[in-house]
Design a protein around this motif. Structure first.
Motif, PDB file in Angstrom:
ATOM      1  N   ALA A 128       0.367  -1.397  -0.329  1.00 54.19           N
ATOM      2  CA  ALA A 128       0.286   0.046   0.091  1.00 54.19           C
ATOM      3  C   ALA A 128       0.804   1.637  -0.217  1.00 54.19           C
ATOM      4  N   LEU A 129       0.662   2.387  -0.629  1.00 53.90           N
ATOM      5  CA  LEU A 129       0.857   3.309  -0.339  1.00 53.90           C
ATOM      6  C   LEU A 129       0.548   4.365   0.800  1.00 53.90           C
ATOM      7  N   VAL A 130       1.352   4.970   2.226  1.00 56.75           N
ATOM      8  CA  VAL A 130       0.233   4.770   2.982  1.00 56.75           C
ATOM      9  C   VAL A 130       0.941   6.920   2.910  1.00 56.75           C
ATOM     10  N   ALA A 131       0.011   7.290   3.924  1.00 61.52           N
ATOM     11  CA  ALA A 131       0.114   8.918   4.340  1.00 61.52           C
ATOM     12  C   ALA A 131      -0.437   9.152   6.028  1.00 61.52           C
ATOM     13  N   ILE A 132       1.033   9.405   5.994  1.00 59.98           N
ATOM     14  CA  ILE A 132       1.342   9.027   8.033  1.00 59.98           C
ATOM     15  C   ILE A 132       0.437  10.326   8.230  1.00 59.98           C
ATOM     16  N   VAL A 133       0.147  11.036   8.764  1.00 60.83           N
ATOM     17  CA  VAL A 133      -0.901  12.525   9.437  1.00 60.83           C
ATOM     18  C   VAL A 133      -0.215  12.839  10.633  1.00 60.83           C
ATOM     19  N   THR A 134      -0.210  11.685  12.167  1.00 62.41           N
ATOM     20  CA  THR A 134       0.207  11.300  13.138  1.00 62.41           C
ATOM     21  C   THR A 134       1.516  12.172  13.581  1.00 62.41           C
ATOM     22  N   ASP A 155       9.644   0.438   1.142  1.00 62.21           N
ATOM     23  CA  ASP A 155       9.792   0.932  -0.515  1.00 62.21           C
ATOM     24  C   ASP A 155       9.398   2.595  -0.021  1.00 62.21           C
ATOM     25  N   PRO A 156      10.503   3.033   0.114  1.00 62.40           N
ATOM     26  CA  PRO A 156      10.111   5.080  -0.200  1.00 62.40           C
ATOM     27  C   PRO A 156       9.609   5.737  -0.604  1.00 62.40           C
ATOM     28  N   CYS A 157       9.241   4.546  -2.093  1.00 63.39           N
ATOM     29  CA  CYS A 157       8.564   5.717  -3.140  1.00 63.39           C
ATOM     30  C   CYS A 157       6.409   5.257  -2.296  1.00 63.39           C
ATOM     31  N   LYS A 158       6.658   4.992  -1.302  1.00 69.92           N
ATOM     32  CA  LYS A 158       5.491   4.878  -0.929  1.00 69.92           C
ATOM     33  C   LYS A 158       4.891   5.025   0.264  1.00 69.92           C
ATOM     34  N   ALA A 278      19.046  16.107   5.525  1.00 74.95           N
ATOM     35  CA  ALA A 278      18.259  15.712   6.427  1.00 74.95           C
ATOM     36  C   ALA A 278      17.856  14.186   5.904  1.00 74.95           C
ATOM     37  N   ALA A 279      17.889  13.179   6.212  1.00 74.21           N
ATOM     38  CA  ALA A 279      17.600  11.730   5.121  1.00 74.21           C
ATOM     39  C   ALA A 279      16.421  11.754   5.069  1.00 74.21           C
ATOM     40  N   TYR A 280      15.020  13.051   5.291  1.00 73.24           N
ATOM     41  CA  TYR A 280      13.645  12.560   5.306  1.00 73.24           C
ATOM     42  C   TYR A 280      13.270  14.380   5.208  1.00 73.24           C
ATOM     43  N   PHE A 281      12.966  14.306   3.797  1.00 69.77           N
ATOM     44  CA  PHE A 281      12.082  16.489   3.510  1.00 69.77           C
ATOM     45  C   PHE A 281      11.652  16.697   2.731  1.00 69.77           C
ATOM     46  N   ALA A 282      10.694  17.619   2.889  1.00 73.81           N
ATOM     47  CA  ALA A 282       9.212  17.608   2.156  1.00 73.81           C
ATOM     48  C   ALA A 282       9.721  18.415   1.671  1.00 73.81           C
ATOM     49  N   ASN A 283       9.222  18.407  -0.865  1.00 69.12           N
ATOM     50  CA  ASN A 283       9.061  19.534  -1.268  1.00 69.12           C
ATOM     51  C   ASN A 283       8.073  18.868  -2.263  1.00 69.12           C
ATOM     52  N   PRO A 284       8.088  19.202  -3.461  1.00 71.43           N
ATOM     53  CA  PRO A 284       6.842  18.710  -4.300  1.00 71.43           C
ATOM     54  C   PRO A 284       7.475  17.819  -5.084  1.00 71.43           C
ATOM     55  N   LEU A 285       6.631  16.679  -5.359  1.00 71.60           N
ATOM     56  CA  LEU A 285       6.653  15.132  -5.772  1.00 71.60           C
ATOM     57  C   LEU A 285       5.724  15.245  -7.438  1.00 71.60           C
ATOM     58  N   VAL A 286       6.107  13.774  -8.079  1.00 71.01           N
ATOM     59  CA  VAL A 286       5.486  13.453  -8.947  1.00 71.01           C
ATOM     60  C   VAL A 286       4.914  12.534  -8.426  1.00 71.01           C
ATOM     61  N   LEU A 287       3.664  12.264  -8.335  1.00 71.10           N
ATOM     62  CA  LEU A 287       3.605  10.993  -8.371  1.00 71.10           C
ATOM     63  C   LEU A 287       2.756  10.339  -8.786  1.00 71.10           C
ATOM     64  N   GLY A 288       2.256   9.073  -9.113  1.00 67.33           N
ATOM     65  CA  GLY A 288       2.097   8.077 -10.549  1.00 67.33           C
ATOM     66  C   GLY A 288       1.381   6.289  -9.901  1.00 67.33           C
ATOM     67  N   ARG A 289       1.536   5.686 -10.753  1.00 67.11           N
ATOM     68  CA  ARG A 289       1.054   4.334  -9.939  1.00 67.11           C
ATOM     69  C   ARG A 289       2.006   3.931  -9.095  1.00 67.11           C
ATOM     70  N   GLY A 291       3.515   5.336  -6.135  1.00 71.07           N
ATOM     71  CA  GLY A 291       3.629   6.129  -5.422  1.00 71.07           C
ATOM     72  C   GLY A 291       4.355   7.053  -6.523  1.00 71.07           C
ATOM     73  N   ILE A 292       5.874   7.935  -5.908  1.00 68.24           N
ATOM     74  CA  ILE A 292       6.359   8.755  -6.311  1.00 68.24           C
ATOM     75  C   ILE A 292       7.024   8.040  -7.076  1.00 68.24           C
ATOM     76  N   GLU A 293       6.562   9.067  -8.834  1.00 70.61           N
ATOM     77  CA  GLU A 293       7.394   9.114  -9.600  1.00 70.61           C
ATOM     78  C   GLU A 293       8.175   9.648 -10.147  1.00 70.61           C
ATOM     79  N   ARG A 294       8.844  10.743  -9.367  1.00 68.23           N
ATOM     80  CA  ARG A 294       9.778  12.069  -9.213  1.00 68.23           C
ATOM     81  C   ARG A 294      10.192  13.042  -8.520  1.00 68.23           C
TER      82      ARG A 294
END
Length: 350
Positions: A128-134, A155-158, A278-289, A291-294
């Protein structure tokens, strides 16, 4: 100037808000924490989503069966059922932020929650694609990711930390200042999802914002960064941001579903990244079939935004380390023996 700006906004629309009738409508989505302050309004919004066929609700609260029944009476397409083999899992469970609560207090309460649900996702919905809000999100995404790594299904893309509320707030507050419709503003917000780790890129707004003084830019930036505290204070300590967070989470889930159905969408999210130290970071992503496409990075920053980013990264690094250390200190993770990957959605007959 404002009239020209307003005319331009009518020609531009946030790509994440566009609707296509060509998308599939047979996805299964699970909301973990469905009986909570964010979970209930989020479930109501998702119950109206045409791309969802099955909506799965999970919560340990005694009221959750009632939420299931209540929601099942809404005359929309999604069918309310149990948690297994999902395309998208949304995690909203955990303790909400309260006045005077330190980040350490919130981390201690919610890390165990996210840890447990990561084990469940590894077993029942590993694809599954996982969206974490907590919250605290900067640490919860590393906690979840580290568990899946040890279960052998990472899978880091998910895996996504939902920072959409920062974008929603940025466009809302900027719209108030510029007298523009905020739904037509697209302002990237990078970094993390707490205090100074939130870095709004006002210089990259589409359409461009009217000229502002540096003082106004700083005030707007601080308001976006401290918007969560603004809500907690306004609710007199009786709650945190729930309705706006549900709205933002529903938007992000909708974007994930569009991507899964073959319609690429651009959204910001907090993910595994090499963009900074930072090993995790928020920025614009292209979402596809898948998860992260780009990963689109964050583009060119002005001097003020660059300084904000420099201050944010060390804080993010520390937050991420806290999450990783928490999982390392727990020795009871075992790879799941039985997994049920979700079946790929069948093709819609046209």
């Amino acid at each position: 100037m404002f009239q020209r700006f307003l005319r331009f906004t009518m020609k531009c629309q946030n790509p994440a808000k566009k609707f296509s009738t060509a998308t599939q409508n047979n996805f299964k989505v699970c909301v973990i924490g469905s009986a909570g302050g964010i979970g209930q309004p989020l479930c109501l919004l998702l119950k109206q989503e045409l791309m969802i066929t099955y909506l799965n609700l999970y919560d340990i609260a005694k009221v959750n069966p009632g939420v299931n029944v209540d929601l099942s009476h809404v005359n929309t397409t999604p069918i309310v059922q149990a948690f297994t083999g999902c395309n998208v899992v949304v995690i909203t469970a955990g303790m909400p932020r309260k006045p005077g609560m330190s980040r350490e207090d919130l981390f201690g309460a919610n890390a165990a929650v996210v840890y447990g649900f990561a084990c469940a996702v590894a077993c029942f919905s590993p694809c599954a694609l996982v969206a974490i809000v907590t919250n605290p999100l900067n640490s919860m995404v590393p906690v979840f990711s580290e568990v899946l790594m040890r279960c052998g299904c990472y899978d880091p893309c998910k895996i996504f930390g939902v920072t959409t509320l920062d974008l929603v707030r940025a466009s809302t507050f900027a719209g108030q200042i510029s007298c523009a419709d905020p739904s037509y503003l697209d302002i990237p917000v990078i970094g993390g999802h707490a205090g100074k780790t939130i870095v709004p890129l006002l210089s990259q707004s589409r359409p461009p914002l009217p000229s502002m003084t540096q003082e106004d830019i700083q005030k707007l930036t601080v308001r976006i960064q401290e918007a969560g505290t603004e809500v907690v204070k306004a609710k007199a300590g009786e709650g945190s941001a729930t309705l706006s967070m549900a709205f933002a989470a529903a938007r992000f889930v909708r974007s994930l579903l569009k991507g899964l159905s073959g319609e690429p969408v651009i959204e910001c999210a907090y993910v595994r990244s090499c963009a900074t130290d930072a090993a995790y970071f928020a920025n614009p992503l292209v979402l596809g079939r898948y998860g992260i496409e780009r990963n689109l990075g964050y583009g060119k920053l002005n001097a003020y935004e660059g300084k904000q980013l420099q201050e944010a990264v060390p804080i993010l690094v520390k937050n991420i380390e806290d999450g990783v250390k928490y999982v390392i200190q727990k020795a009871d993770i075992k790879p799941p023996t039985k997994c049920e990957p979700p079946k790929p959605p069948s093709k819609t007959k046209g």
